[in-house]
Enzyme design. Structure first.
Site, PDB file in Angstrom:
ATOM      1  CB  THR A   1      -0.904  -0.013   1.259  1.00 27.74           C
ATOM      2  OG1 THR A   1      -1.412   1.297   1.488  1.00 27.74           O
ATOM      3  CG2 THR A   1      -0.144  -0.413   2.516  1.00 27.74           C
ATOM      4  CG  ASP A   2      -1.190   5.019  -0.795  1.00 27.62           C
ATOM      5  OD1 ASP A   2      -1.680   4.371   0.157  1.00 27.62           O
ATOM      6  OD2 ASP A   2      -1.822   5.906  -1.420  1.00 27.62           O
ATOM      7  CD  GLU A   3      -3.179   3.593   4.399  1.00 30.88           C
ATOM      8  OE1 GLU A   3      -3.045   3.651   5.631  1.00 30.88           O
ATOM      9  OE2 GLU A   3      -4.278   3.467   3.837  1.00 30.88           O
TER      10      GLU A   3
ATOM     11  CE1 TYR B   1      -3.502  -2.382   5.915  1.00 26.63           C
ATOM     12  CE2 TYR B   1      -3.270  -0.046   5.398  1.00 26.63           C
ATOM     13  CZ  TYR B   1      -3.416  -1.355   4.977  1.00 26.63           C
ATOM     14  OH  TYR B   1      -3.474  -1.647   3.629  1.00 26.63           O
TER      15      TYR B   1
ATOM     16  CE  LYS C   1      -0.332  -4.562   3.119  1.00 27.95           C
ATOM     17  NZ  LYS C   1      -0.775  -5.893   2.630  1.00 27.95           N
TER      18      LYS C   1
HETATM   19  P1  NAD Z   1     -10.220  -6.767   2.690  1.00 26.46           P
HETATM   20  O1  NAD Z   1     -10.189  -6.416   4.133  1.00 26.46           O
HETATM   21  O2  NAD Z   1     -11.447  -6.472   1.888  1.00 26.46           O
HETATM   22  O3  NAD Z   1      -9.918  -8.323   2.507  1.00 26.46           O
HETATM   23  C1  NAD Z   1      -8.884  -8.982   3.197  1.00 26.46           C
HETATM   24  C2  NAD Z   1      -9.096 -10.474   2.980  1.00 26.46           C
HETATM   25  O4  NAD Z   1      -8.035 -11.173   3.652  1.00 26.46           O
HETATM   26  C3  NAD Z   1     -10.411 -11.004   3.568  1.00 26.46           C
HETATM   27  O5  NAD Z   1     -11.041 -11.862   2.642  1.00 26.46           O
HETATM   28  C4  NAD Z   1      -9.961 -11.774   4.805  1.00 26.46           C
HETATM   29  O6  NAD Z   1     -10.835 -12.839   5.156  1.00 26.46           O
HETATM   30  C5  NAD Z   1      -8.585 -12.264   4.389  1.00 26.46           C
HETATM   31  N1  NAD Z   1      -7.696 -12.542   5.520  1.00 26.46           N
HETATM   32  C6  NAD Z   1      -7.420 -11.722   6.580  1.00 26.46           C
HETATM   33  N2  NAD Z   1      -6.562 -12.339   7.424  1.00 26.46           N
HETATM   34  C7  NAD Z   1      -6.272 -13.550   6.861  1.00 26.46           C
HETATM   35  C8  NAD Z   1      -5.429 -14.629   7.253  1.00 26.46           C
HETATM   36  N3  NAD Z   1      -4.724 -14.587   8.384  1.00 26.46           N
HETATM   37  N4  NAD Z   1      -5.352 -15.700   6.423  1.00 26.46           N
HETATM   38  C9  NAD Z   1      -6.086 -15.760   5.279  1.00 26.46           C
HETATM   39  N5  NAD Z   1      -6.914 -14.778   4.889  1.00 26.46           N
HETATM   40  C10 NAD Z   1      -6.994 -13.682   5.661  1.00 26.46           C
HETATM   41  O7  NAD Z   1      -8.952  -6.064   2.060  1.00 26.46           O
HETATM   42  P2  NAD Z   1      -8.711  -5.336   0.655  1.00 26.46           P
HETATM   43  O8  NAD Z   1      -9.138  -3.932   0.769  1.00 26.46           O
HETATM   44  O9  NAD Z   1      -9.214  -6.191  -0.434  1.00 26.46           O
HETATM   45  O10 NAD Z   1      -7.119  -5.338   0.622  1.00 26.46           O
HETATM   46  C11 NAD Z   1      -6.410  -6.436   0.066  1.00 26.46           C
HETATM   47  C12 NAD Z   1      -4.924  -6.160   0.124  1.00 26.46           C
HETATM   48  O11 NAD Z   1      -4.643  -4.959  -0.583  1.00 26.46           O
HETATM   49  C13 NAD Z   1      -4.399  -5.945   1.545  1.00 26.46           C
HETATM   50  O12 NAD Z   1      -3.141  -6.563   1.633  1.00 26.46           O
HETATM   51  C14 NAD Z   1      -4.294  -4.438   1.672  1.00 26.46           C
HETATM   52  O13 NAD Z   1      -3.294  -4.090   2.586  1.00 26.46           O
HETATM   53  C15 NAD Z   1      -3.939  -4.052   0.260  1.00 26.46           C
HETATM   54  N6  NAD Z   1      -4.335  -2.701  -0.152  1.00 26.46           N
HETATM   55  C16 NAD Z   1      -5.620  -2.271   0.026  1.00 26.46           C
HETATM   56  C17 NAD Z   1      -5.978  -1.010  -0.427  1.00 26.46           C
HETATM   57  C18 NAD Z   1      -7.392  -0.515  -0.301  1.00 26.46           C
HETATM   58  O14 NAD Z   1      -7.655   0.647  -0.647  1.00 26.46           O
HETATM   59  N7  NAD Z   1      -8.345  -1.312   0.137  1.00 26.46           N
HETATM   60  C19 NAD Z   1      -5.031  -0.178  -1.043  1.00 26.46           C
HETATM   61  C20 NAD Z   1      -3.723  -0.673  -1.211  1.00 26.46           C
HETATM   62  C21 NAD Z   1      -3.395  -1.938  -0.776  1.00 26.46           C
HETATM   63  P1  TYD Z   2     -10.164   4.887   4.566  1.00 22.66           P
HETATM   64  O1  TYD Z   2     -11.170   4.472   3.548  1.00 22.66           O
HETATM   65  O2  TYD Z   2     -10.280   4.348   5.947  1.00 22.66           O
HETATM   66  O3  TYD Z   2      -8.745   4.571   3.930  1.00 22.66           O
HETATM   67  P2  TYD Z   2      -7.252   4.958   4.482  1.00 22.66           P
HETATM   68  O4  TYD Z   2      -7.336   5.523   5.826  1.00 22.66           O
HETATM   69  O5  TYD Z   2      -6.607   3.630   4.473  1.00 22.66           O
HETATM   70  O6  TYD Z   2      -6.706   5.928   3.481  1.00 22.66           O
HETATM   71  O7  TYD Z   2     -10.168   6.474   4.679  1.00 22.66           O
HETATM   72  C1  TYD Z   2      -9.910   7.283   3.547  1.00 22.66           C
HETATM   73  C2  TYD Z   2      -9.881   8.727   4.024  1.00 22.66           C
HETATM   74  O8  TYD Z   2     -11.165   9.092   4.523  1.00 22.66           O
HETATM   75  C3  TYD Z   2      -8.905   8.965   5.155  1.00 22.66           C
HETATM   76  O9  TYD Z   2      -8.314  10.261   5.012  1.00 22.66           O
HETATM   77  C4  TYD Z   2      -9.777   8.941   6.394  1.00 22.66           C
HETATM   78  C5  TYD Z   2     -11.092   9.510   5.892  1.00 22.66           C
HETATM   79  N1  TYD Z   2     -12.291   8.989   6.593  1.00 22.66           N
HETATM   80  C6  TYD Z   2     -13.237   9.869   7.094  1.00 22.66           C
HETATM   81  O10 TYD Z   2     -13.105  11.107   6.980  1.00 22.66           O
HETATM   82  N2  TYD Z   2     -14.330   9.350   7.724  1.00 22.66           N
HETATM   83  C7  TYD Z   2     -14.522   8.012   7.874  1.00 22.66           C
HETATM   84  O11 TYD Z   2     -15.543   7.607   8.477  1.00 22.66           O
HETATM   85  C8  TYD Z   2     -13.553   7.118   7.343  1.00 22.66           C
HETATM   86  C9  TYD Z   2     -13.703   5.637   7.473  1.00 22.66           C
HETATM   87  C10 TYD Z   2     -12.445   7.659   6.700  1.00 22.66           C
END
Ligand code: NAD
Ligand code: TYD
Length: 341
Positions: free
Chosen positions: A126-128, A151, A155
Site C-alpha cells: 500500500t501507499d501507506e 496498519y 504492511k
Molecule cells: P479486505 O479487508 O477487503 O480483505 C482482506 C481479505 O483477507 C479477507 O477476505 C480476509 O478474510 C482475508 N484474511 C485476513 N486475514 C487472513 C489470514 N490470516 N489468512 C487468510 N486470509 C486472511 O482487504 P482489501 O481492501 O481487499 O485489501 C487487500 C490487500 O490490498 C491488503 O493486503 C491491503 O493491505 C492491500 N491494499 C488495500 C488497499 C485498499 O484501498 N483497500 C489499497 C492498497 C493496498
Molecule cells: P479509509 O477508507 O479508511 O482509507 P485509508 O485511511 O486507508 O486511506 O479512509 C480514507 C480517508 O477518509 C482517510 O483520510 C480517512 C477519511 N475517513 C473519514 O473522513 N471518515 C470516515 O468515516 C472514514 C472511514 C475515513
C-alpha cells in the site's frame, strides 16, 4: 505461471483480481485461500463459483502446514498475497491481528515459496507504507518506509521481509503498492462505501477533522490490471507504485459522491479526527507506466461508478451492515457523532 494461490481472495481487491484473471487467462487455475474474517465474503465470488478453474480453501496464512499442503495439492506455482487486516481505524482499536497476519503470515508464505521452490511470490502492499507525504512531492519506490499507523507498520514490515527474502535467498518476489481502491465489494467500513451506503439511508457522513486530507482514489479493476502487468512484466526484487497520479481532498470526494447520488450536503458531519491521521499520500507512478499500464478511470469516474454499484447492489451490503458491523460502527462513531451534533 498457471496455478495461482490468491490469499485473501475473498476480500475486496482479491475477489476483483480473481474475477479479472479467470476472465482474461483461459488457461490459468485460481485457488482462493482465505480465512474468511469479518471482511472475507464468498458473495464476492458468486460469479466464478461454478468456474472449473476456480476453487476455494478456507485457511489462515499463519498456518504453515495448511499453506504448504494446499500449494502441493493444487500444484501451485505462484502466490499473490492479498491477505491482511486492512482497516486503519480497526488497527488503532486493536492492532494484534494486523501484526499476526501481515508480519507472521507473510513470513509463512515466503517460507512456503522457498521450500516448495515456487516460481513467484507477489506481495500486495500500500501507499501507506511511505507515511505522510508533504505537498509537492510524490513517493517513489526507493523512498524510505515511514509508516505511522499500526496498519501501515504491519504492511511495511511485510515489505521489508519480502525484500529480505529476495536479497538473502534470491526468492523470485515482486511488490505492488496501491493507493486507495474503490469499487464493487468493498466492506462498508472504508470511507467511500460507508458514505455511499449511509447516504442511501439518509444517515450522516462522518468526515474526520477538516476533511482536507488527500488521497489518491483509484478504481479497483485498474489496480487489478496493474498487478497483472507486474506479474507478467515486472522485474524480480522490484516494487511498483499503482495509483492515478491524481490526488483529491476528502471533502471533494464527499461532494462528488453526494452530487452523484443527488443527496444534500447537509448530511456531512465533521467529527473528531483519527489519531495520527496521515494528511496526504501521493504516488509517483512513472515506473508502472513504463511497463505499459495506465489507469482507465479518473478518481471522479471511479467515485461515480462505485456509488452506482452500491445503489444497485443493496443485496450485497445490507446484510453486512446489519451484522457485526453495527457494534463496530457504534464503537467507532457513536461518541464522535453525538459530539458533532
Ligand atoms: P479486505 O479487508 O477487503 O480483505 C482482506 C481479505 O483477507 C479477507 O477476505 C480476509 O478474510 C482475508 N484474511 C485476513 N486475514 C487472513 C489470514 N490470516 N489468512 C487468510 N486470509 C486472511 O482487504 P482489501 O481492501 O481487499 O485489501 C487487500 C490487500 O490490498 C491488503 O493486503 C491491503 O493491505 C492491500 N491494499 C488495500 C488497499 C485498499 O484501498 N483497500 C489499497 C492498497 C493496498
Ligand atoms: P479509509 O477508507 O479508511 O482509507 P485509508 O485511511 O486507508 O486511506 O479512509 C480514507 C480517508 O477518509 C482517510 O483520510 C480517512 C477519511 N475517513 C473519514 O473522513 N471518515 C470516515 O468515516 C472514514 C472511514 C475515513
Amino acid at each position: 505461471m498457471k496455478n495461482i494461490l490468491v490469499t485473501g481472495g475473498a476480500g475486496f481487491i482479491g475477489s476483483n483480481f480473481v474475477i479479472h484473471m479467470l476472465d482474461k487467462y483461459a488457461d490459468y487455475n485460481i485457488v482462493v485461500y482465505d480465512k474468511l474474517t469479518y471482511a472475507g465474503n464468498l458473495d464476492n465470488l458468486l460469479g466464478v463459483q461454478n468456474n472449473p478453474r476456480y476453487s476455494f480453501v478456507r485457511g489462515d496464512i499463519c498456518d504453515a502446514q495448511m499453506v504448504k499442503d494446499t500449494c502441493q495439492e493444487h500444484d501451485i506455482d505462484t502466490i499473490v498475497n492479498f491477505a491482511a487486516e486492512t482497516h486503519v481505524d480497526r488497527s488503532i482499536m486493536d492492532p494484534d491481528a494486523f501484526v499476526k497476519t501481515s508480519v507472521y503470515g507473510t513470513y509463512v508464505l515466503l517460507e512456503a515459496t522457498r521450500e516448495l521452490g515456487l516460481e513467484r511470490f507477489h506481495q500486495i502492499s500500500t501507499d501507506e507504507v511511505y507515511g505522510h507525504i508533504p505537498a509537492g512531492y510524490s513517493s517513489k519506490e526507493g523512498d524510505p518506509l515511514e509508516p505511522r499507523s499500526p496498519y501501515a507498520a504491519s504492511k511495511a514490515s511485510a515489505d521489508l521481509m519480502v525484500n529480505a527474502y529476495f536479497v538473502t535467498y534470491g526468492l523470485p518476489v515482486t511488490i505492488t503498492r496501491g493507493s486507495n481502491n474503490i469499487g464493487p465489494y468493498q466492506y462498508p467500513e472504508k470511507v467511500v462505501p460507508l458514505f455511499a451506503t449511509n447516504a442511501i439511508d439518509e444517515e450522516p457522513l462522518p468526515v474526520y477533522g477538516d476533511g482536507r486530507q488527500m488521497r489518491e482514489y483509484q478504481y479497483v479493476v485498474d489496480h487489478c490490471e496493474a498487478i497483472d502487468v507486474v506479474l507478467h512484466k515486472g522485474v524480480l526484487g522490484e516494487a511498483y507504485n499503482i495509483g492515478t497520479g491524481e490526488e483529491m481532498e476528502n471533502m471533494t470526494m464527499v461532494e462528488i459522491l453526494l452530487d452523484a447520488m443527488q443527496m444534500p450536503r447537509d448530511l456531512i458531519r465533521h467529527v473528531a479526527d483519527r489519531p495520527g491521521h496521515d494528511r496526504r499520500y501521493s504516488l509517483n507512478i512513472g515506473k508502472i507506466k513504463a511497463l505499459g499500464w495506465q489507469p482507465r478511470h479518473t478518481a471522479e469516474e471511479a467515485i461515480i461508478k462505485t456509488v452506482h454499484w452500491y445503489k444497485d447492489n443493496e443485496w450485497w451490503w445490507r446484510k453486512i451492515k446489519s451484522g457485526e458491523f453495527k457494534a463496530y460502527y457504534q464503537a467507532q462513531y457513536g461518541e464522535r457523532l453525538a459530539d458533532a451534533e
